[in-house]
Every structure is written in structure tokens, then in C-alpha cells.
Design a protein around this motif. Structure first.
Motif: not given
Length: 931
Positions: A734-735, A740-742, A750-751, A761-762
Motif C-alpha cells: 500500500t505504501t 506512485w499515485f501521489q 510524468v506518470n 495501482v490506479y
């Protein structure tokens, strides 16, 4: 071009101009005369065999701008030449939602004059135009019927329709087609049955800034002025003789890339932006090798001079095998190296292989009627794995048919409301009945039994019979038994030994629904078969002339030593070879080549479970997946204890192969559906999280979550590790996901998320977040130009845990400006898959059924997915009563291709109720103390 086929420029232009005068007259034609007796030919669903079409000469002009009434329309004219087979004073031809702008004209092409037309009547129910004549047509003579018509270029994804997209902020419109199975009649009047093959001459009028495509190559292109409008007239070479459902014509501003292989032109068309971004390159790379593979496999050269493939922004199916002009959803053809996942790539390769397989099997040789659709679609669904393997030999993709097709269809075919592969012609008549046969049984069971047939015949014998079948019947129509005859001829030419003829064996698998469970008692050597039903208390409505017995080819090993194939030809058999002593074990249905489940005595089950735990490599990877799937489903049916099924997952704490993990997760998903609202959920999460930790740590060590594993299925299992670890609350996971999403939210340009991991992840980040995360995903969804990325985001937004966000999202599915019509039902299904969204989606569908059905479901052959998707969690008496009430309340509206799905959902819910009542306590205890 012979007499009767040529249309002069003057006639075409005048005809279209006259039709243009009716632009605002798209209204319903007079209703059929309902008082006529049903014995009249226009009240029947099948065409009489009095006329046989020979050629069509069709000119179409789609308008890509709305008229003053806001309608997009097309005008057209058609000359169809047909031969009279039986004297008749009636011409019956399909026509649906078309307005005739001039009375039809009949011309004789022989020495006798044509009869006068007395009356033309439209019959909207049966979708006919009935032309009554003053005298009879003469058998053996040929005639030509001329019609001019106008229709709406609507956005209903059927017939001749429009697709829309935006490029540089400007709306673009595509005029495109989807004729299968019964929508060619929405584009032009035609004899719209697969056996009514003909040659098609197509001419398209279109804006000079657009490109026109059809089945044939372009033979003439000129700019002309029509009613002060400059248009391009594109004329195409005549097609080979073929069925109406394979016809295609498209007008667009698309770009393309191409290559030539041995003088064959291969082109990939798509939005110019997608072509410029290189998204068509992968499809172009694999098409040539797959085409060449099928030429060799069928021993028949590709029968056309070109192979066009086009990605459409709006398309109801995954793809359509129109001969020489294959249409696709964008996600099924376009691939972006940076954004698309490994799964996207595989889907493109297999779907291209599926559609190219049809160019011979289905197009060159066509089934006579839709009741045998299973052979057409089942065959392509089987050999798509062979074709994709040719393009990507390192993937080992042929094994995945077990997960994607065999296991998938077992779940449907184990219901008493299932149906045989082949039905009688009279059972499949109406368009909605025809749409209904485009289901999992036709595709996946068809693929599974043909794979079994190829296995016990050997591939060499199977392909030999296939090749003579295609050569003998090319350009004609067949019934499925014609293939059996050619396979039998191949058997007779070899030393292949079968206990029965090919037809006798296959009749058991084709003409009766369901499949057997084979039980092997290793103490006595007794082998038995029974019709496997998830709810053994239910009984099929359909009687079987074979009394639900099959001729079963049993491949098996004793320990790791392969044994000769054993044919089970009756209910009970005896084999001393299958008696074993202490320390031995038997494993049957090697590589799941057979379409049946396997059960054993408890001693052999315990031996197999011990082998899984101590030396799992002794069992092939496919069979490790099979043991899990068989055990869980045998437990559902009450044949083995549920705790035995759960024990098949114990070895996963040291398993890194994809197929066993995927099989386990698929089956544990049923437990989540049944128990994620109960006290079982907590202990189950703890157990699954413990089992997946080894897999998560394995990929952490292997990739540090920065790289991609080299193996095709290893990449899939990396995704499984992340998804399950996060969903069970593993903190390290979860971390990672939140970080990544933040990062992406902080800098949307930049993704940082790897393409393979994005779906997981999404979903995980949106589930853990709130409005901010959801709104960010929606903004990215609206901006995305790669269809695969849009699909990932669209599915992930259904993972939200705030009910109001999900309710808002459900409302978006009613607005095609937000969610495309092609994606509406799958979005609702995704929301229903979320435990928070289940009841919201159910309430939403019930409240909006009439609108949803009319907009998305009436003609869609995938509409049954919606009904199955929103009800799969149902497991209480209250939900069962709601489901029955829903059925009764909407009987007047109907369910179209989802009619059978309603019955199956009721049956499945009833079985779920019984299973939960019987097993909940034992499951709770096992997850609390697994052993």
C-alpha cells in the motif's frame, strides 16, 4: 462488368439527389399488418427459398455533418440481381429502419418481361420489405430489383452507423459498419441470411477530405459535383462471393501505415493521432506472420489481394472479421510501447489471430445458419492461440486457453440452464435469439471441445481433415457435420485408432449441454462419469438423447509416468491399471486436454495435495491450476468437502507460477463474492495475505518494483502479487501504490507507474483515497489519447469506496459524452464488482432498465454480461426475490440477448444461497485455522 450491374454516373448522381430530397423523412414506416395469419411468408423469420441473390451493386453516400434537423443520414441505391428458384409472385427481402425514397423497380434479365409490382408493404416486426407482383417470376430466370433509400447514420453501433472522436479539439465523424449478425438490412435492402451469398459491387460517395474503404481494393476514384456539392466517388473491386454479414464500408479521416508481403497489401488504419504516435505498428508487425501461418495451417492461400484492419473509437464487439476489412475496438488493435500493458499486447495478438483465422474459416467457408455459430467462433477461439504463438513464440500462450476458455466456460456449462453447442435451426430464428448464441458457450466451449478433438485425433490428422474441408467447400456454406466427415476421412487414411466415429464421439459433446465429472477410484480401479451440475438438485429442462453420457478421452499419468489414453464409453468402467498402492498417485486429464472435470477417492486426493506441498514440480503447471479449479468446483457442487478445496491453496506459499495462482485467485474470488459482507471476510483476508507474501517478496527481490520480469506470464503474476498484497493490506504494498499515485498527482506530465501495474495501482489508490483521487483519475481519463489507458482508468474509477462517487459514476454511463455507449455496460459491471457498488449498480439498473435496454442492449450480443455481472454476488433469499421481481416487472420491455442470462442468474443465486448456508461455518473455521 456484365449487363445489369453497371450504373452510369448520371443515374447514380440523379438517384442520390432525389434521395436527398427526403432528408427530413426518417420516420417509422407503416407497421406490419398484425392481423395476417402467421402462415404468411412475411410473418416467418426465415426467408423462403424461392429466390437466390447473385450480385449486388450498391452505392452509398453517408453525410458526416448533421442536417437541419440535427440528424446524420445516409442515402443509397441498390441493384440486386437474383435468380428465381421456385415460381413465386412475392419478393421478400430484408429491410430494417430504411425509408424507400422511390418505388422499387423490377427488371427482367432474361427473355420474359418482368411482372409489374402490385404492392409494396413494409413489415417492421420481421424486418421485411414484401413486394407483391401481378404475375409470377419464372424459375430459372434472373431479375434485377432496384431500390433507393435513406437511413439514419445513428450512434447505435449497428448496421451503417457513426462513430465520433475529437482531434485537436475538433469533432470528427466516422461512417462505419457492423453487419453481423442481422444488421446488413439496416444499411441496404438485402437477403440477409448467411447462406444467401453473393458478389458485392460497392461505390461510396464521400467528402474529398475523407478516405473510403470497403472489402475490395479501390479500382476507381474521381471527384464529381452532386447538387453543387463536390464529393469523391470511390469504386471498389467486386468482392468474392460472400455473406451479407461480412460486408463493410467505412468513410473517415483516418491515417494508415502499410507493408507488402509477397504482393499482399497489409494496412492498419486508425485516428491520425494514433497512427502518428506509432500505435498501429505492433499490429502491422504481427499481422504478416499470423497470415502466413494460417496459409500454411489451412493449406489455402489467403484469398484476397489486401488485408485492411481498422481501429474504431466506437465499436460494440471486440472485432469483426469482415472479409478484407476487419474492424476493431481501439483497445484490440492499437498498442503504445510506453503506456499499454503486456496484457494489452497479448489481447491484440490473439484478437488479430482470431479475426484472421475467420478469413478462411467463416468467410471462405461459411456455416449455413446461426445455430452452428459455435463452430465458426469456437474454431477461431481455439486457433487464435496457435496464430498468436506464431507471432510471439516466447509467450507459451497456447497453455492459457485453459484459464481463459476452459475454466471460464465450465462455470456456465455447469448450470442446468446452459444449452448445447448446436441447436436446431428452428430454435434460432429471431434476431434477438441469434444475438443470444454469441455467448461463452459458442466461443469458449466451442474452442475447448475442438482443442480436445485435435488432441485425441493428433494435430496432423486434425489439420489434414480441416484442409480438405476448406478446399471442398470454399465459397460455399456448410453444416458442422461436414467437418466431421472430412476429419473422419483423415482418420481413415491414417493409423489413428478411435473407439467410435468422429461424429459419434462429437455428437455427445455438441448436441447435449454440459460436461461430465469423471471420478477415479484408485483403490478399486472403477471409473465413473456423471453430468456435472453446480447445483445437483437442479435438472436440465432439455432432454438428451444420449442421457447425459459422453465418450470421454482420459489422458493420465501414474506418478510421473504417462499412460495410454483410456476411453470412457459408458457410465461406469473398470481399469486395473488405475489401481494404485501406497505411495503412488494418479493424475488425469493431462494438460486439461479434455473438456471434463476429474474427481478422485480421498486417498488419491490426499496424495496429490501432499505432492503439491512437497514436490509440486512433479505435476505440470497446467495441472496444478486444474487441481485447484476442479477441487473448488467439486466443492461447490457438494461432491467433495469445501475444506479439501481450500487445502489446494496451501502450497501457494511457495509457488511463483502464474497459472496456479490465477486459478486460485479466480476461485477465491467466489468466496469473496459470497463472504465479503460477513464475518468470514477478516480471517479470509489474513490467510490470503499470508499466502501472497512469498510471491510479493519474490517479485520485490526480482524487480524491486522498478523492472519488468522477462517471462510473459511472470509479468502477469507480478501484477497478481501487487494486486492481492495491496487488497489484503500488506503495508509495503500500500505504501508503494500510494507513493506512485501521489507522485503522478503532483506532476501529471510524468506518470511514474509501470504500464503493467497501472490497472492495479490506479484501483488501489482510488479505493484508498477519496474525491481528490477520483477527480484526478477522471481528468486523466478525459485527456488520455491511448484507448488502453482510458480503459484502465475507466475500470479503476469503479474501485472507489465512497457511495456518492460511485452513484455519480453510474449516472455518467447514461451520458455518451462522458462514457461511450460501447463502454456503458462494462462500466456498470465494474462498479457492481465493487462490494460498495454492488447494491448501487443493482438499484441503478432496475431504475433505468428501459433506457439501458433500448440504448445499449436490444441488439447487443454481449448484453447478457450486464445481467450476469450485476447479480454474481447475490446469495440471499431477499436478493433472489428481487431478481425474480426484476424479471417479472420488465417482461414487457424484454431482455434481448440477456434473456437466458436472467434464468441463469436466478439459478446461480439459488445455488449460492444453498452453498453459503451449508459452508459458511466450515469456511470460517478453516480460514481461522488453515491446515
Amino acid at each position: 462488368m456484365g449487363k445489369g450491374f453497371y450504373i452510369s454516373n448520371t443515374v447514380v448522381i440523379v438517384g442520390i439527389v432525389l434521395a436527398a430530397g427526403a432528408l427530413c423523412t426518417i420516420t417509422a414506416l407503416p407497421a406490419a399488418i398484425t392481423s395476417l395469419p402467421t402462415t404468411e411468408p412475411w410473418d416467418q423469420w426465415r426467408l423462403p427459398q424461392t429466390l437466390s441473390p447473385q450480385t449486388y451493386n450498391i452505392t452509398m453516400w453517408p453525410r458526416l455533418e448533421p442536417d437541419p434537423n440535427g440528424l446524420y443520414i445516409f442515402t443509397g441505391l441498390s441493384k440486386v440481381v437474383f435468380r428465381c428458384v421456385i415460381d413465386t409472385d412475392l419478393i421478400l427481402i430484408h429491410s430494417n429502419k430504411l425509408n424507400m425514397t422511390k418505388p422499387p423497380i423490377l427488371t427482367a434479365l432474361g427473355s420474359s418481361p418482368a411482372p409489374a409490382i402490385a404492392l409494396t408493404v413494409m413489415h417492421p416486426l420481421t424486418q421485411y420489405m414484401a413486394i407483391h407482383l401481378t404475375e409470377k417470376l419464372i424459375a430459372g430466370e434472373s431479375y434485377e430489383l432496384y431500390t433507393e433509400f435513406i437511413g439514419e447514420l445513428s450512434d447505435d453501433l449497428g448496421g451503417f452507423y457513426r462513430s465520433e472522436y475529437y482531434e485537436n479539439g475538433v469533432k470528427k465523424v466516422v461512417a462505419t459498419t457492423q453487419m453481423q449478425p442481422t444488421d446488413a438490412r439496416k444499411a441496404f435492402p438485402c437477403f440477409d441470411e448467411p447462406a444467401m451469398k453473393a458478389v458485392f459491387h460497392i461505390t461510396l460517395y464521400h467528402d474529398p477530405a475523407t478516405v473510403a474503404l470497403s472489402n475490395g481494393v479501390v479500382i476507381d476514384k474521381a471527384n464529381v459535383t452532386v447538387d453543387d456539392i463536390l464529393v469523391t466517388r470511390t469504386t471498389f473491386a467486386p468482392t468474392e462471393v460472400m455473406s451479407t454479414y461480412l460486408l463493410a464500408f467505412i468513410v473517415s479521416e483516418f491515417g494508415f501505415i502499410e507493408q507488402n508481403i509477397d504482393s499482399l497489401q497489409i494496412r492498419i488504419f486508425a485516428r491520425q493521432e494514433a497512427i502518428n504516435a506509432g500505435q498501429g505498428q505492433y499490429a502491422l508487425n504481427v499481422t504478416g506472420p499470423i497470415l502466413k501461418f494460417f496459409e500454411k495451417y489451412y493449406n489455402v492461400p489467403y484469398p484476397l489481394p489486401k488485408s485492411d484492419q481498422i481501429a474504431l473509437p466506437d465499436f460494440s464487439a471486440g472485432a469483426m472479421e469482415n472479409w478484407g476489412l476487419i474492424t476493431y475496438r481501439e483497445t484490440a488493435l492499437l498498442y503504445d510501447e510506453e503506456i499499454s500493458s503486456n496484457g494489452n499486447k497479448e489481447r491484440i495478438a490473439t484478437i488479430i489471430a482470431h479475426e484472421l483465422a475467420h478469413q478462411w474459416f467463416g468467410n471462405l467457408v461459411t456455416l449455413r445458419w446461426w445455430n452452428d455459430l459455435w463452430l465458426n467462433e469456437g474454431f477461431a477461439s481455439y486457433v487464435e492461440y496457435l496464430g498468436a504463438h506464431e507471432a510471439e513464440p516466447d509467450w507459451n500462450i497456447k497453455d492459457l486457453i485453459v484459464l481463459y476458455d476452459v475454466h471460464r466456460v465450465f462455470a456456465i456449462d455447469a448450470l442446468a440452464s446452459s444449452h448445447p453447442l448446436s441447436s436446431k435451426e428452428e430454435e434460432i430464428q429471431r434476431p434477438e435469439q441469434i444475438n443470444e448464441v454469441f455467448d461463452t458457450i459458442s466461443y469458449s466451449k466451442g474452442a475447448s471441445v475442438l482443442r480436445m478433438l485435435s488432441d485425441f485425433l493428433t494435430e496432423a490428422v486434425f489439420t489434414q481433415g480441416l484442409q480438405t474441408y476448406l478446399d471442398y467447400f470454399k465459397f460455399n456454406n456448410t453444416v458442422y457435420t461436414d467437418l466431421w466427415e472430412h476429419l473422419q476421412m483423415a482418420v481413415d487414411k491414417t493409423s489413428t485408432s478411435l473407439p467410435k466415429t468422429v461424429q459419434e464421439i462429437m455428437d455427445r459433446w455438441v448436441l447435449q449441454m454440459g460436461f461430465p465429472v469423471v471420478t477415479i477410484n484408485t483403490a478399486t480401479g472403477e471409473i465413473t462419469q456423471e453430468h456435472f451440475l453446480l447445483d445437483p438438485e437442479t435438472k436440465p429442462d432439455r432432454p438428451s438423447e444420449f442421457n447425459y453420457e459422453w465418450f470421454v478421452p482420459i489422458s493420465w499419468t501414474k506418478k510421473e509416468a504417462a499412460q495410454p489414453l483410456h476411453w470412457l464409453l459408458k457410465k461406469t468402467d473398470q481399469s486395473d491399471q488405475m489401481k494404485i498402492g501406497s505411495g503412488d498417485w494418479i493424475l488425469a486429464n493431462i494438460n486439461v486436454a479434455g473438456y471434463y472435470r476429474v474427481n478422485y477417492d480421498n486417498a488419491n486426493w490426499n496424495s496429490l495435495l501432499n505432492v503439491l506441498k512437497t514436490s509440486k514440480e512433479s505435476i505440470p503447471v497446467i495441472n496444478r491450476a486444474q487441481l485447484i479449479d476442479d477441487a473448488f468446483n467439486l466443492a461447490k457442487a457438494g461432491i467433495v468437502e469445501t475444506t479439501l478445496a481450500l487445502r489446494t491453496t496451501l502450497f501457494l506459499d511457495s509457488e511463483t507460477e502464474y497459472m496456479p495462482w490465477e486459478s486460485a485467485l479466480d476461485n477465491l474470488d467466489y468466496f469473496y463474492l459470497m463472504f465479503d459482507r460477513t464475518e468470514v471476510y477478516g480471517p479470509m483476508q489474513t490467510y490470503v495475505g499470508k499466502q501472497v507474501k512469498y510471491l510479493f517478496d519474490h517479485f520485490t527481490t526480482l524487480t524491486h518494483w522498478e523492472g519488468v520480469p522477462p517471462g510473459h506470464t511472470d509479468q502477469y503474476n507480478q501484477v497478481n502479487a501487487l494486486r492481492v498484497a495491496c487488497s489484503t493490506g500488506l503495508e509495503n504494498c500500500t505504501t508503494l501504490v500510494k507513493t506512485w499515485f501521489q507522485k503522478w498527482m503532483d506532476d501529471p506530465t510524468v506518470n511514474p507507474i509501470k504500464a503493467n501495474l497501472r490497472s492495479t495501482v490506479y484501483c488501489s489508490a482510488i479505493a484508498a483515497g477519496g474525491e481528490q483521487e477520483w477527480d484526478f483519475a477522471w481528468q486523466e481519463f478525459e485527456k488520455a489519447t491511448v484507448a488502453a489507458e482510458k480503459d484502465k482508468l475507466r475500470a479503476a474509477m469503479a474501485c472507489a469506496t465512497e457511495p456518492w462517487l460511485l452513484n455519480r459514476y453510474l449516472k455518467y454511463t447514461l451520458d455518451p459524452n462522458k462514457i461511450r455507449k460501447q463502454d456503458a455496460t462494462s462500466t456498470i459491471i465494474s462498479i457492481a464488482g465493487n462490494v460498495v457498488g454492488q447494491s448501487l449498480a443493482w438499484d441503478f439498473v432496475r431504475a433505468n432498465w428501459e433506457y439501458i435496454f433500448n440504448q445499449y442492449g436490444g441488439g447487443s450480443f454481449s448484453f447478457s454480461n450486464l445481467i450476469n455481472g450485476i447479480t454474481k454476488r447475490f446469495s440471499t433469499e431477499f436478493e433472489l426475490q428481487q431478481l425474480k421481481q426484476f424479471r417479472d416487472d420488465n417482461a414487457h420491455i424484454g431482455f434481448g440477448s440477456g434473456t437466458l442470462a436472467i434464468q441463469q442468474s436466478i439459478e446461480r443465486t439459488t445455488a449460492n444461497i444453498k452453498w453459503v448456508k451449508k459452508n459458511q461455518q466450515a469456511v470460517l473455521e478453516w480460514f481461522s485455522n488453515p491446515s
